[in-house]
Write an enzyme that holds these catalytic residues in place. Sequence first.
Site, short mmCIF file in Angstrom:
data_model
loop_
_atom_site.label_atom_id
_atom_site.label_comp_id
_atom_site.label_asym_id
_atom_site.label_seq_id
_atom_site.Cartn_x
_atom_site.Cartn_y
_atom_site.Cartn_z
N ILE A 1 -44.21 94.50 7.74
CA ILE A 1 -44.67 96.13 7.14
C ILE A 1 -43.93 96.70 7.17
O ILE A 1 -43.17 97.42 6.20
CB ILE A 1 -45.59 96.45 8.07
CG1 ILE A 1 -46.99 95.12 8.38
CG2 ILE A 1 -46.39 98.05 7.90
CD1 ILE A 1 -47.55 95.49 9.16
N ALA B 1 -38.53 98.27 12.73
CA ALA B 1 -38.70 97.97 11.23
C ALA B 1 -37.57 97.11 9.98
O ALA B 1 -38.18 98.16 8.50
CB ALA B 1 -37.28 99.36 11.53
N HIS C 1 -59.97 96.51 16.34
CA HIS C 1 -59.20 96.06 15.26
C HIS C 1 -58.95 94.87 15.02
O HIS C 1 -57.87 94.52 15.61
CB HIS C 1 -58.44 96.90 14.64
CG HIS C 1 -56.70 96.24 13.75
ND1 HIS C 1 -57.28 96.20 12.25
CD2 HIS C 1 -55.81 94.91 13.63
CE1 HIS C 1 -56.28 95.25 11.64
NE2 HIS C 1 -55.75 94.66 12.48
N ARG D 1 -60.01 98.27 2.78
CA ARG D 1 -60.70 97.04 2.25
C ARG D 1 -61.99 97.05 2.64
O ARG D 1 -62.83 96.85 0.99
CB ARG D 1 -60.12 96.26 3.61
CG ARG D 1 -59.00 95.98 3.49
CD ARG D 1 -59.36 95.22 4.64
NE ARG D 1 -57.46 94.74 4.65
CZ ARG D 1 -56.69 93.78 5.66
NH1 ARG D 1 -57.52 93.91 7.59
NH2 ARG D 1 -55.55 92.77 6.05
N ASP E 1 -58.57 98.55 7.42
CA ASP E 1 -60.07 98.65 7.21
C ASP E 1 -61.29 99.34 6.62
O ASP E 1 -61.26 98.90 5.81
CB ASP E 1 -60.46 97.37 8.96
CG ASP E 1 -59.56 97.01 9.86
OD1 ASP E 1 -59.55 96.35 9.34
OD2 ASP E 1 -58.74 97.64 10.86
N ASN F 1 -47.01 91.33 24.23
CA ASN F 1 -47.02 92.93 23.99
C ASN F 1 -46.70 94.41 24.95
O ASN F 1 -46.76 95.56 25.11
CB ASN F 1 -48.46 92.97 22.74
CG ASN F 1 -47.84 92.41 21.49
OD1 ASN F 1 -47.38 93.38 21.26
ND2 ASN F 1 -48.48 91.32 21.28
N GLY G 1 -39.20 94.39 10.12
CA GLY G 1 -40.75 93.37 9.73
C GLY G 1 -40.64 93.39 8.12
O GLY G 1 -40.53 94.11 7.15
N GLN H 1 -42.12 101.32 25.98
CA GLN H 1 -42.75 102.78 24.31
C GLN H 1 -43.60 103.65 25.19
O GLN H 1 -42.52 104.75 24.77
CB GLN H 1 -42.71 101.65 23.00
CG GLN H 1 -41.87 100.33 22.34
CD GLN H 1 -41.91 100.38 21.18
OE1 GLN H 1 -43.03 100.38 20.67
NE2 GLN H 1 -41.22 99.35 20.73
P1 NAX Z 1 -42.49 90.72 11.35
O1 NAX Z 1 -42.95 89.64 12.58
O2 NAX Z 1 -42.25 90.65 9.67
O3 NAX Z 1 -42.05 92.01 12.10
C1 NAX Z 1 -42.67 92.88 13.57
C2 NAX Z 1 -41.02 93.21 13.28
O4 NAX Z 1 -41.10 93.59 14.83
C3 NAX Z 1 -39.73 92.27 14.45
O5 NAX Z 1 -38.94 92.88 13.11
C4 NAX Z 1 -39.44 92.39 15.41
O6 NAX Z 1 -38.19 91.86 15.46
C5 NAX Z 1 -40.42 93.52 15.70
N1 NAX Z 1 -40.21 93.94 17.03
C6 NAX Z 1 -40.31 92.68 18.01
N2 NAX Z 1 -41.00 93.71 19.58
C7 NAX Z 1 -39.83 94.63 19.23
C8 NAX Z 1 -39.34 95.74 20.17
N3 NAX Z 1 -39.80 95.52 21.06
N4 NAX Z 1 -38.68 97.07 19.60
C9 NAX Z 1 -38.82 97.47 18.51
N5 NAX Z 1 -39.00 95.89 17.17
C10 NAX Z 1 -39.79 94.98 17.79
O7 NAX Z 1 -44.25 91.78 11.82
P2 NAX Z 1 -44.96 92.39 10.79
O8 NAX Z 1 -46.09 91.94 9.05
O9 NAX Z 1 -44.16 93.72 10.39
O10 NAX Z 1 -46.41 92.87 11.25
C11 NAX Z 1 -46.68 93.98 12.25
C12 NAX Z 1 -47.60 94.31 13.11
O11 NAX Z 1 -48.46 95.04 12.15
C13 NAX Z 1 -48.40 92.73 13.58
O12 NAX Z 1 -48.53 92.48 15.16
C14 NAX Z 1 -49.41 92.38 13.10
O13 NAX Z 1 -50.05 91.36 13.34
C15 NAX Z 1 -49.64 93.96 12.73
N6 NAX Z 1 -50.38 94.37 11.64
C16 NAX Z 1 -51.48 95.17 12.29
C17 NAX Z 1 -52.46 95.95 10.65
C18 NAX Z 1 -53.80 96.68 11.33
O14 NAX Z 1 -54.57 96.94 10.23
N7 NAX Z 1 -53.91 97.50 12.09
C19 NAX Z 1 -52.33 95.14 9.88
C20 NAX Z 1 -51.03 94.38 9.40
C21 NAX Z 1 -51.08 93.74 10.74
O15 NAX Z 1 -50.97 92.21 11.10
#
Ligand code: NAX
Length: 328
Positions: free
Chosen positions: A16, A12, A187, A162, A159, A105, A14, A112
């Site tokens: 997104i 939350a 994806h 887009r 996607d 992951n 991050g 989770q």
């Molecule tokens: P960020 O790195 O800005 O934020 C991720 C957040 O997750 C961080 O605040 C981190 O502390 C937190 N986190 C890590 N491990 C955790 C856990 N065990 N429990 C709770 N929180 C945890 O990444 P952001 O840009 O927000 O992207 C988040 C994810 O979305 C990434 O894996 C990214 O690759 C993926 N995406 C997926 C997309 C899709 O279409 N499916 C598109 C956008 C994005 O690339």
Amino acid sequence: SSTPLKVAVTGAAGQIGYSLLFRLASGALLGADRPIELRLLEITPALKALEGVVMELDDCAFPTLAGVEIGDDANTIFDGVNLALLVGARPRSKGMERGDLLSANGAIFTAQGKALNEVAADDVRIGVTGNPANTNALIAMTNAPDIPKERFSALTRLDHNRAISQLAAKTGAAVTDIKKMTIWGNHSATQYPDVFHAEVGGRNAAEVVGDQGWIENDFIPTVAKRGAAIIEARGSSSAASAASATIDAARDWLLGSASDDWVSMAVASDGSYGVPEGLISSFPVTTKDGSWEIVQGLDIDDFSRSKIDASVAELAEERDAVTELGLI
Ligand code: NAX
């Protein structure tokens, strides 16, 4: 109903999350009449930053936001949630091998999945945005044996959106004139955005475009590599559009897709279109009352077949890799 919907968001604090939480809280998911309660999960070092985000949520005084709880313990945060948006994931860092990424992951999504299995509400729906989204969803699903498999999905709606946007730009149509777009498979860069069943103003999209070269050499790679293009331009990965798609997907899942259209969702395959059963693969689906159904009976020509097969083969490889790692 005026009972707040309990919505968990992981990651939350991050990028997104910073778009997603405000849209959720402002009613973009269920409209202005249904309050929601946010349950925000982060890792311990990010809780301070998350407190700042919550201060901003407070400062918006959203009428539909009935409460916010934050924490680093999944069993506490997921308690009684009706919707879980799993956004937080471990990004690939420099020098990280694919296996390392899958294990990192895997640790997150096994834990989770187990926590959701223990404490989520009976009607929980789980949407995975964090990458590798399909395989993360597979891991969570497999680790939550008491939750029906059809309650898990991975996000291919970005996607899908887009692809609609690119097709609208090419044909000069409004995005609302584009129907029945489909993303097949993973994806990832192997995904297959399919215009052969799509419609532009009620006409077959491939016929309206009338240019197989554009479809193969422009449209498909532009959609599949859009994430990389955003990183190149913006210096960070897509965030607001990913948040918007996460909400579109959850809203349509809960409230239903339009009667003359379908959406793309990565869901557990039942073997439809030759996709091995159990893989979390993107399909054209219709949704109603929190359930989805794969659209049946579409003709798949040789071109589409080879594209779908290639993406599904990648999903099978990812599944084999996480099986070998003991994550599922
Ligand atoms: P960020 O790195 O800005 O934020 C991720 C957040 O997750 C961080 O605040 C981190 O502390 C937190 N986190 C890590 N491990 C955790 C856990 N065990 N429990 C709770 N929180 C945890 O990444 P952001 O840009 O927000 O992207 C988040 C994810 O979305 C990434 O894996 C990214 O690759 C993926 N995406 C997926 C997309 C899709 O279409 N499916 C598109 C956008 C994005 O690339």
